[in-house]
Design an enzyme around this catalytic site. Structure first.
Site, PDB file in Angstrom:
ATOM      1  N   TYR A  41     -30.754  16.003  62.448  1.00 55.69           N
ATOM      2  CA  TYR A  41     -29.872  16.759  63.263  1.00 55.69           C
ATOM      3  C   TYR A  41     -28.761  15.607  63.771  1.00 55.69           C
ATOM      4  CZ  TYR A  41     -26.390  19.962  65.755  1.00 55.69           C
ATOM      5  OH  TYR A  41     -25.606  20.813  65.683  1.00 55.69           O
ATOM      6  N   LYS A  96     -37.523  41.561  49.228  1.00 50.62           N
ATOM      7  CA  LYS A  96     -37.136  40.580  47.451  1.00 50.62           C
ATOM      8  C   LYS A  96     -37.016  39.316  48.004  1.00 50.62           C
ATOM      9  CE  LYS A  96     -34.805  41.712  43.217  1.00 50.62           C
ATOM     10  NZ  LYS A  96     -34.908  42.648  42.204  1.00 50.62           N
TER      11      LYS A  96
END
Length: 769
Positions: A41, A96
Site C-alpha cells: 500500500y 459460480k
C-alpha cells in the site's frame, strides 16, 4: 430413516457454519513485515499506479484484472426459483465463483445489482470495465437478457458471456455431435423438437443450426404452444424459430418420427407414448432440472434404443455448464480477448465432443464409482471432474480467439501454455509425461504377472492404447477373459499365458532355473514347480527375451517378486546389491527417496552402494541429484549408531565420488529448507538449493517417511523403482491404483529401453524433460 428436511438443513448448515458464504479474498503477496505493507500500500503502491496512468494496458501487468471475472446478476431468473431478487441470488453467484476458481483458477467478484431495466443494468456493468478481465452474466430473465448481452458485447472491450444461454448451448452441442455419431444420424438430416423458448433454448437452437441442423427440420414450443408465424405474443428472437408446418398442433404431433428431443422447459411434459412415436435410435436431452421432461428410468424402460442426457448428476450424460464456462473464460483471459465470439464457442463445442472419445483417466472412474467409462450411449460428454478439460477446452478457445482476430496477446509457445494450464490446477505432471513420451518412442513388451485383477487389466489397456507398452498377461485364461468381458475392457488381441499349463518354453525355463540353483538346493522337479509360479515364469520370459519387462507385486509381498528376479536374472555387472527408490511428486517438485523397500539396515559400504545407484538413476530423469544423508543429527550434533553411520557414508562418498553433490548427516527439515540450512550451516555443500534426493539410514525410516508424505502431505508416490538388476523388473505397492500401475509400467519400459541400449547400469536412459 432421514427426516424429509435433512438435505435442506444440510445445505443451510453448509453455507452458514464457520465463516458464512463460500468464497473469500486471499492475499497473493507477502504481508509479514512492515516493509511488505509499505510495498503493498502506501507509499509503494504509487509506483504501479503511475505506470498504469502512463500506459493503461499495464493494468494487466500490475493488478489482478487479467485473471478476474465479474459474475453479475439482478436476481430475476435464479435457477428454477424465478425472480427472487439480487440478495437471494448471492449464494448462487458465490457458488459460480467457487467453480471458476477450483476448475480454472479464475478469481471472481460476485456482484448482485438492483437493476431491473436494460439501461440500468448495462450502465452499471459498463462502468465496471476497468475492474474486470471478463464478465459472466447470470440468472437474468428473458427477454431482457438477450438485449443486455447484445449491448454489453457491442459496447465493452472485454469478454462478455451470458452463461445461462451459451453454457448449456455449448455443452449440449458437444453432446449432440456425439449422440448423432453413436446413433448413426446426420446433423443435417435430423428432425428436432425443442421444448422451451427461453434464453437457453434459443441459444441452444442457434448453436445446433451452426453445427449443421436445418432450420426447416426444427420446431420449437413454449408454454403457450408451437411457435408459428401467426403468434402475436413473441419477440423477433423467438420468431426466427417459427415453423410453417401444418401437420403439427401439439408436442405429441411434433414427436412423431422425430430424431431428437431437446427439453429446456418443465418436468414431465413428455410421456412414454411420445417416446414410442419417435424415430429409430432416438436422442432425448431432457434438461429441465431437477425434474426432467421425462423421468430417466421411464425413458430407458420405454425405449431400449434411446440415448438420453439430463441436467442431473445422478444419471449418465449430465449436461453441466461447468464443462464449459471456466475453460472458455480461461482461454479468453489468457489471450486477452476483446470478446467471446461464435468461433470461440464452436471451438469449445468441438473440443468437448472430441475429449469424450479419449481414454478416460482411472481417477475419473474412481470419482464416479464406475469401471471403464468409455465413449458410448452412457458417456457422450466428459465428466466435470476430468482435469483434462482445462487444457483441451481452454487451448481450443484461445486458438479460436487468435484465429478470429479478437486476441490482444497471442500465444506462441503452446507447449508452455498447456503446462501453465496444468499448473493452475495443481496438475504438475511434467516429469511423468516426459517419461511417457520417452516410453512411446520405443514401446516394449511388458509381462503382467497378476493379470487376474481388474486394476492390472485396466492398466494394461491404458498402456496399450497409449502405445507405451505391449501387454502380456499371466494367469488363469478363463478367469482373465471373464474379467475383461465383465469390465468391458478392450484387450481382445493381447497374449494370455497360464504358467500352470505346460506352455511354450516351459522345459527350457525349468532347465535354466535348475542349472542356476542346483547348488543352492533346488532339484529339477522343484525347478519345474517354481516355473509354474507366475513371477518365476515372467522373470524367465524377460531373461530369454520373450518380454522386455516384468511388473508384479500388486497382491504379493515385495520378496515374492524380487526373489525370482534375483535368482533368474541377477544384478548388473559391477553392482553389489539391488536397491529401491521412490519418486515422490510433491507440490514443491520431485523428491527421490531411498531405500525404503529392500535393504533393512544397511552398513556404511551398503549405504554407499545404494547412494551411487540412486545418484545415477536420478540423473537419468535429467535431474541433477542433490543428496542429503538423513539422520536425527546435524553434522555431528549428536552421537549414536545412525549419525556415525551416515557421517561415515558421506566421508566415503566425498572421497570416492568427489563430483557427487551429497552432504550430511542432517535432519530432513534442514535438507529441504535451503534458508534454514544456510543460516545454521553455511559450510554445507547443499547450500543454494534444497536437496532433491533423500537417503535414509534404514528401511524403517525411509518407509515411514514416504508413506507420511503420500498420505498426509498429498504427494504422489511412483515406485518402488527397483535398481541394480540386469533386466527391467519392477515391483508395485500392495493395492496400487491404476494410475500408479501405469506409472510403474512406463518407468519399466524406459528402463528396458536403457538396458537394451547398454545404458549406464541402473539408469533409465536419457529421459529428457
Amino acid at each position: 430413516m432421514n427426516k424429509p428436511n435433512t438435505r435442506k438443513q444440510d445445505a443451510l448448515d453448509y453455507h452458514s457454519n464457520g465463516r458464512p458464504g463460500k468464497i473469500q479474498v486471499v492475499p497473493t503477496k507477502p504481508t509479514n513485515s512492515q516493509r511488505d505493507l509499505t510495498l503493498a500500500y502506501s507509499p509503494g503502491v504509487a509506483e504501479p499506479c503511475l505506470q498504469i496512468a502512463d500506459n493503461v494496458e499495464d493494468v494487466y501487468k500490475y493488478t489482478a484484472k487479467g485473471n478476474l471475472v465479474g459474475v453479475i446478476t439482478n436476481g430475476t431468473a435464479v435457477l428454477g426459483l424465478g425472480n427472487i431478487g439480487p440478495e437471494a441470488s448471492k449464494p448462487v453467484m458465490e457458488g459460480k465463483g467457487l467453480l471458476f476458481k477450483i476448475y480454472a483458477d479464475i478469481d471472481v467478484f460476485d456482484l448482485e445489482v438492483n437493476a431491473k431495466t436494460v439501461d440500468e443494468f448495462v450502465a452499471i456493468v459498463k462502468a465496471l470495465e476497468p475492474t474486470f478481465g471478463g464478465i459472466n452474466l447470470e440468472d437474468i430473465s428473458a427477454p431482457t437478457c438477450f438485449e443486455i448481452e447484445r449491448r454489453l458485447k457491442a459496447e465493452m472491450n472485454i469478454p462478455v458471456m451470458h452463461d445461462d444461454q451459451h453454457g448449456t448451448a455449448i455443452i449440449s452441442g458437444a453432446a449432440l455431435i456425439n449422440a448423432c455419431e453413436i446413433q448413426g444420424k446426420k446433423l443435417d438430416k435430423i428432425k428436432m423438437v425443442v421444448s422451451g423458448a427461453g434464453a437457453a433454448a434459443v441459444s441452444c437452437s442457434k448453436i445446433y443450426l451452426s453445427l449443421g441442423v436445418k432450420q426447416e427440420n426444427l420446431v420449437m414450443f413454449d408454454i403457450n404452444g408451437l411457435i408459428t408465424p401467426e403468434r402475436k405474443d413473441l419477440d423477433d428472437i423467438r420468431m426466427q424459430f417459427a415453423t410453417t408446418r401444418k401437420d403439427i398442433k401439439n408436442l405429441g404431433d411434433a414427436m412423431k418420427n422425430a430424431d431428437v428431443f431437446i427439453g429446456l422447459s418443465a418436468g414431465n411434459v413428455v410421456n412414454p407414448d411420445m417416446l414410442r412415436s419417435m424415430a429409430k435410435n432416438p436422442i432425448v436431452f431432457a434438461m429441465a432440472n431437477p425434474v426432467p421432461e421425462i423421468d430417466y428410468d421411464v425413458a430407458i424402460k420405454t425405449r431400449k434404443d434411446i440415448l438420453m442426457a439430463t441436467g442431473r448428476a445422478d444419471f449418465p450424460n449430465q449436461v453441466n455448464n461447468v464443462l464449459g464456462f471456466p475453460y472458455i473464460f480461461r482461454g479468453a483471459l489468457d489471450v486477452r480477448a476483446t470478446a467471446i465470439n461464435e468461433e470461440m464457442k464452436l471451438a469449445a463445442v468441438r473440443a468437448i465432443a472430441e475429449m469424450a472419445k479419449k481414454t478416460v483417466p482411472e481417477a475419473i472412474n474412481l470419482a464416479y464409482n464406475t469401471n471403464n467409462l468409455k465413449f458410448g450411449r452412457d458417456y457422450i460428454i466428459p465428466k466435470p471432474m476430468d482435469q483434462r478439460l482445462i487444457t483441451e477446452v481452454s487451448s481450443a478457445v484461445a486458438k479460436a480467439a487468435i484465429e478470429s482476430g479478437v486476441a490482444r496477446k497471442p500465444i506462441t509457445d503452446w507447449d508452455a501454455y498447456l503446462e501453465q494450464l496444468r499448473l493452475r490446477i495443481g496438475a504438475d505432471d511434467r516429469l511423468l509425461r516426459n517419461i511417457a513420451n520417452k516410453a512411446k518412442q520405443s514401446p516394449k513388451r511388458v509381462v503382467f504377472a497378476e493379470a487376474d485383477n481388474y486394476k492390472i487389466l485396466r492398466a494394461a489397456q491404458i498402456v496399450k492404447e497409449e502405445c507405451i507398452a505391449t501387454p502380456i498377461l499371466l494367469g488363469n485364461v478363463a478367469r482373465i477373459k471373464k474379467i475383461i468381458k465383465e469390465s468391458d475392457l478392450i484387450l481382445d488381441d493381447v497374449e494370455i499365458i497360464d504358467p500352470r499349463e505346460d506352455c511354450a518354453n516351459f522345459d527350457e525355463y525349468a532347465e535354466y532355473l535348475y542349472n542356476k540353483r542346483q547348488r543352492r538346493g533346488v532339484t529339477l522337479s522343484e525347478a519345474r514347480k517354481m516355473i509354474h509360479q507366475r513371477n518365476y515364469y515372467g522373470a524367465c520370459m524377460v531373461q530369454f527375451g520373450k518380454a522386455d519387462a516384468l511388473i508384479s507385486g500388486l497382491t504379493k509381498d515385495y520378496v515374492s517378486t524380487i526373489k525370482p528376479a534375483l535368482q533368474i536374472i541377477g544384478t548388473e555387472e559391477g553392482v553389489n546389491r539391488v536397491a529401491g527408490m521412490y519418486l515422490m511428486l510433491t507440490n514443491k517438485g520431485p523428491v527421490f527417496i531411498g531405500d525404503p523397500t529392500v535393504n533393512v539396515d544397511p552398513t556404511v559400504s551398503e549405504l554407499v552402494d545404494i547412494t551411487v545407484l540412486i545418484d545415477r538413476s536420478v540423473k537419468q530423469f535429467n535431474i541433477k541429484p542433490r543428496i542429503a544423508m538423513l539422520s536425527y543429527s546435524n553434522f555431528g550434533s549428536n552421537e549414536g549408531a545412525i549419525p556415525v553411520k551416515t557421517r561415515e557414508t558421506v566421508r566415503v562418498l566425498h572421497e570416492k565420488y568427489p563430483d557427487m553433490i551429497v552432504d550430511g548427516d542432517m535432519q530432513a527439515n534442514f535438507a529441504l529448507n535451503s534458508n534454514l540450512l544456510a543460516d545454521n550451516f553455511p559450510f554445507s555443500i547443499l547450500n543454494g538449493a534444497p536437496a532433491n534426493t533423500l537417503i535414509f539410514p534404514n528401511l524403517e525410516s525411509g518407509n515411514i517417511a514416504y508413506k507420511l508424505l503420500q498420505e498426509v502431505g498429498g504427494a504422489e508416490a511412483v515406485g518402488p523403482i527397483l535398481l541394480g538388476l540386469k533386466k527391467s523388473v519392477h515391483v508395485l505397492q500392495l493395492g496400487s491404483s491404476v494410475r500408479e500401475i501405469v506409472n510403474m509400467v512406463t518407468i519399466a519400459v524406459v528402463d528396458a529401453q536403457g538396458k537394451a541400449e547398454n545404458a549406464t547400469p541402473g539408469a533409465f536412459s536419457r529421459t529428457r524433460p
